[in-house]
Design an enzyme around this catalytic site. Structure first.
Site, short mmCIF file in Angstrom:
data_model
loop_
_atom_site.label_atom_id
_atom_site.label_comp_id
_atom_site.label_asym_id
_atom_site.label_seq_id
_atom_site.Cartn_x
_atom_site.Cartn_y
_atom_site.Cartn_z
N ASP A 263 0.81 -1.22 0.00
CA ASP A 263 0.00 0.00 0.00
C ASP A 263 0.84 1.27 0.00
OD1 ASP A 263 -2.56 -1.01 -0.19
OD2 ASP A 263 -2.81 -1.27 1.97
N LYS A 266 -0.52 4.75 -0.93
CA LYS A 266 -1.44 5.50 -0.07
C LYS A 266 -0.82 6.79 0.48
CE LYS A 266 -4.53 1.81 1.46
NZ LYS A 266 -5.04 1.03 2.61
N HIS A 318 -4.60 -5.47 -6.25
CA HIS A 318 -6.05 -5.26 -6.36
C HIS A 318 -6.60 -5.75 -7.71
CE1 HIS A 318 -6.96 -3.28 -2.61
NE2 HIS A 318 -5.93 -2.46 -2.76
#
Length: 402
Positions: A263, A266, A318
């Site tokens: 991640d 982010k 994802h």
């Protein structure tokens, strides 16, 4: 044997695989004994040469694999195999009759078994009490005197690596260890120390790399008010699933090291969206989804294996098995296996723990979703492996609980 004149000595020696020529009239009792005895001695020497050749082949073969070993325990096993090869012992025989021990000295100076063969096989990680008294006494003596002990059937080498760590190698041979063997073993052990030092530096580098990645990942997670243990759990879940999927040891290590950076993108997502307590609207969701592409860009152009893996994981965790994911709608095996593995690990952990926008789900509900999404969001083969690894998964969840 033959008729006189029909088997000339010169023709017999040059045309056939014969080592000597005797006429019966020559062979007195003494001459016959000498002929047989020297023939047997020659045979012994020929067998020794053949053994030397096989031993050299084993050393070369073991050396090539030894350079690929990463863990200290596997390195020690490789050292023992090479020692057996230097003594010209068949490896199966070493396992049954010969004895080898490689030990690392603890801070108190007591040996801890790293690898073992023969009667001590299975003793990896054992204390010095796992070794019989005679062998333990020899090892202790070598450690105390910081010296090599050589007896007819035993070889004990104290080793002090350049980085300061101390080791001891012990081997017992069913056949006498002659001077030529000793010289080779001592030369070999000196070179082992150089390899040990390189291995130690490599392990320190890998450890530092892992710690830096975890620190960076934890800092990213703190922006979204997550605990650092989320990235640690994802790393360990990924390690387990990577092993179950049959990835190489090196790939599993790269995967587990890079997984916490899934991640990384982010960092570019506004706090108002990242920490919104309720459901995101369509515009906010589109912004949130950009973190995958942004994460991939962060690591773009890096040649380091871990950062190249981080780029793949950040950009693909994802993506969905059926092609409905983001950012590139990759499908099936077009999604890198690192991305497919981390996708499962991340979702399992995210659902199993509370977030700012939801409470933790019960394990049964999480597993139910994984099964439901098998073949849709997730690789079905990896989901099967995940379900078969629940014991290990649960252990990680407990040991790294928030």
């Amino acid at each position: 044997t033959g008729q006189p004149g029909e088997a000339p000595e010169r023709d017999i020696i040059t045309q056939y695989d014969i080592n000597d020529y005797k006429e019966k009239t020559e062979l007195t009792t003494t001459k016959l004994f000498t002929t047989i005895y020297t023939a047997l001695a020659s045979y012994r020497d020929l067998m020794a040469l053949a053994d030397n050749k096989r031993g050299l082949e084993k050393v070369i073969d073991a050396s090539s694999s030894l350079l690929q070993l990463h863990s200290l325990e596997r390195f020690a096993e490789g050292v023992l195999e090479q020692l057996a090869a230097l003594l010209y012992l068949d490896y199966d025989t070493v396992l049954m009759d010969g004895v080898g021990v490689a030990a690392l000295l603890n801070e108190n100076g007591a040996p801890r078994v790293l690898a073992a063969t023969g009667r001590y096989s299975g003793g990896t990680g054992g204390a010095s009490t796992d070794i019989e008294a005679t062998a333990k006494e020899r090892i202790t003596q070598a450690v105390t005197n910081k010296s090599t002990i050589i007896e007819e059937h035993y070889f004990v080498q104290y080793l002090h690596a350049p980085h300061g760590q101390e080791y001891v190698l012990y081997i017992a041979s069913p056949r006498p260890i002659v001077k030529a063997d000793r010289d080779l073993l001592e030369l070999f052990c000196r070179n082992v120390m150089l390899a040990m030092d390189n291995l130690h530096m490599q392990q320190n580098l890998q450890k530092s790399q892992r710690e830096l990645v975890l620190m960076l990942s934890e800092a990213i997670e703190q922006r979204s008010k997550e605990t650092g243990n989320h990235v640690r759990r994802v790393a360990e879940y990924s390690r387990i699933l990577g092993q179950q999927a049959g990835l190489s040891e090196a790939d599993v290590e790269i995967l587990a090291t890079a997984a916490p950076l899934h991640d990384a993108g982010k960092v570019a997502i506004p706090d108002a969206i990242l920490n919104k307590p309720g459901k995101l609207d369509d515009r906010e969701m589109l912004t949130m989804k950009t973190h995958a592409e942004l994460g991939s860009r962060i690591f773009d152009g890096n040649d380091l294996p871990v950062l190249k893996a981080a780029q793949v994981i950040a950009g693909q965790h994802h993506e969905h098995w059926d092609g409905t994911g983001y950012p590139k709608q990759l499908k099936g095996e077009d999604i890198h296996i690192f991305g497919r593995i981390v996708a499962i690990a991340d979702v399992f952990d995210a659902l199993s723990n509370p977030r700012c926008y939801k409470s933790a789900w019960a394990e049964e509900k999480v597993l139910g979703l994984l099964k439901e999404e098998s073949g849709k969001q997730f690789d079905p083969a990896l989901i099967d492996l995940w379900m078969n690894s629940l014991g290990e998964i649960r252990s990680v969840a407990v040991s790294l609980a928030d």
